[in-house]
Design a protein around this motif. Structure first.
Motif, short mmCIF file in Angstrom:
data_model
loop_
_atom_site.label_atom_id
_atom_site.label_comp_id
_atom_site.label_asym_id
_atom_site.label_seq_id
_atom_site.Cartn_x
_atom_site.Cartn_y
_atom_site.Cartn_z
N ARG A 149 0.84 -1.20 0.00
CA ARG A 149 0.00 0.00 0.00
C ARG A 149 0.88 1.25 0.00
NH1 ARG A 149 -1.78 3.78 2.84
NH2 ARG A 149 -0.58 3.20 4.69
N ARG A 150 1.93 1.23 0.86
CA ARG A 150 2.82 2.41 0.94
C ARG A 150 3.60 2.62 -0.36
NH1 ARG A 150 6.33 1.25 5.10
NH2 ARG A 150 5.01 -0.01 6.43
N ALA A 151 3.87 1.51 -1.06
CA ALA A 151 4.58 1.61 -2.35
C ALA A 151 3.64 2.07 -3.46
CB ALA A 151 5.20 0.27 -2.71
N GLY A 152 2.36 2.19 -3.13
CA GLY A 152 1.38 2.59 -4.14
C GLY A 152 1.15 1.51 -5.16
N LYS A 204 1.62 -2.09 -11.18
CA LYS A 204 1.74 -0.66 -11.40
C LYS A 204 2.05 -0.02 -10.06
CE LYS A 204 -1.15 0.06 -15.40
NZ LYS A 204 -2.51 0.30 -15.84
N SER A 205 2.80 1.07 -10.12
CA SER A 205 3.07 1.78 -8.88
C SER A 205 2.64 3.23 -9.01
CB SER A 205 4.56 1.73 -8.55
OG SER A 205 4.82 2.60 -7.46
N GLY A 206 1.94 3.68 -7.97
CA GLY A 206 1.54 5.09 -7.96
C GLY A 206 2.68 6.00 -7.53
N ASN A 207 3.76 5.40 -6.97
CA ASN A 207 4.89 6.21 -6.49
C ASN A 207 5.94 6.32 -7.59
OD1 ASN A 207 3.52 6.20 -4.15
ND2 ASN A 207 5.04 5.06 -2.95
N LEU A 208 6.21 7.53 -8.04
CA LEU A 208 7.12 7.72 -9.18
C LEU A 208 8.55 7.34 -8.83
CD1 LEU A 208 5.74 11.05 -10.64
CD2 LEU A 208 5.45 8.74 -11.53
N ASN A 209 8.92 7.39 -7.54
CA ASN A 209 10.31 7.11 -7.18
C ASN A 209 10.54 5.63 -6.90
OD1 ASN A 209 8.83 7.04 -4.91
ND2 ASN A 209 10.33 8.08 -3.61
N MET A 210 9.56 4.75 -7.11
CA MET A 210 9.75 3.31 -6.85
C MET A 210 10.43 2.65 -8.04
SD MET A 210 8.77 2.69 -3.83
CE MET A 210 8.71 0.90 -3.81
#
Ligand SMILES: CC(C)(COP(=O)(O)OP(=O)(O)OC[C@H]1O[C@@H](n2cnc3c(N)ncnc32)[C@H](O)[C@@H]1OP(=O)(O)O)[C@@H](O)C(=O)NCCC(=O)NCCS
Length: 124
Positions: free
Chosen positions: A93-96, A118-124
């Motif tokens: 969840r925290r990783a989006g 898919k990740s909502g966090n661009l920096n992952m």
């Protein structure tokens, strides 16, 4: 995009399971054990699920936090689906992370798993 991959040698994994009878219970959920044991060559299915858990750990960037918080269940068509719970779900969840997508394959000698999300966090 999050991605993780892992490969396991089936023979080596079978020997580890034989040497440590409690390991399967510690690492795999009841549903996973029942699925593997229903197969002609359980070790390769266990190995594929172990690889799937490692691949999820890589995709999330934390490694495996808790083996049984990552579960592989096959749909009616045989397609494997992976779900996470507990602390692992919280990390996802925290990783989006969106839904985790899994594919498995095995030969006589090795089993592989790949996980993408898919990740909502661009920096992952
Ligand atoms: C599904 C199929 C492609 C598996 O290929 P294979 O070369 O026999 O076996 P592999 O070792 O590469 O893969 C086995 C894994 O495929 C996965 N799998 C099985 N059915 C699947 C399906 N319908 N969709 C996606 N993955 C599937 C499973 O995870 C299986 O491993 P598991 O039993 O440990 O969970 C093959 O059984 C097949 O052609 N089935 C009929 C057509 C079909 O359902 N195609 C859908 C995918 S193209």
């Amino acid at each position: 995009m999050l991605v993780g991959i892992d490969i396991i040698e089936n023979g080596r994994f079978a020997r580890v399971l034989a040497r440590r009878p409690r390991l399967a219970e510690r690492v795999f959920t009841r549903r996973e054990r029942e699925y593997c044991l229903s197969k002609r060559a359980p070790a390769r299915h266990y190995a594929a699920r172990f690889a799937a858990k490692e691949a999820v750990g890589k995709a999330l960037g934390t490694g495996v936090i808790s083996w049984k918080e990552i579960e592989v269940v096959n749909s009616g068509s045989g397609r494997p689906q992976v779900s996470v719970s507990g602390a692992t779900a919280e990390v996802a969840r925290r990783a989006g992370a969106g839904p985790l997508e899994l594919s498995l394959s095995h030969s006589d000698s090795v089993s592989v798993a790949i996980v993408v999300a898919k990740s909502g966090n661009l920096n992952m």
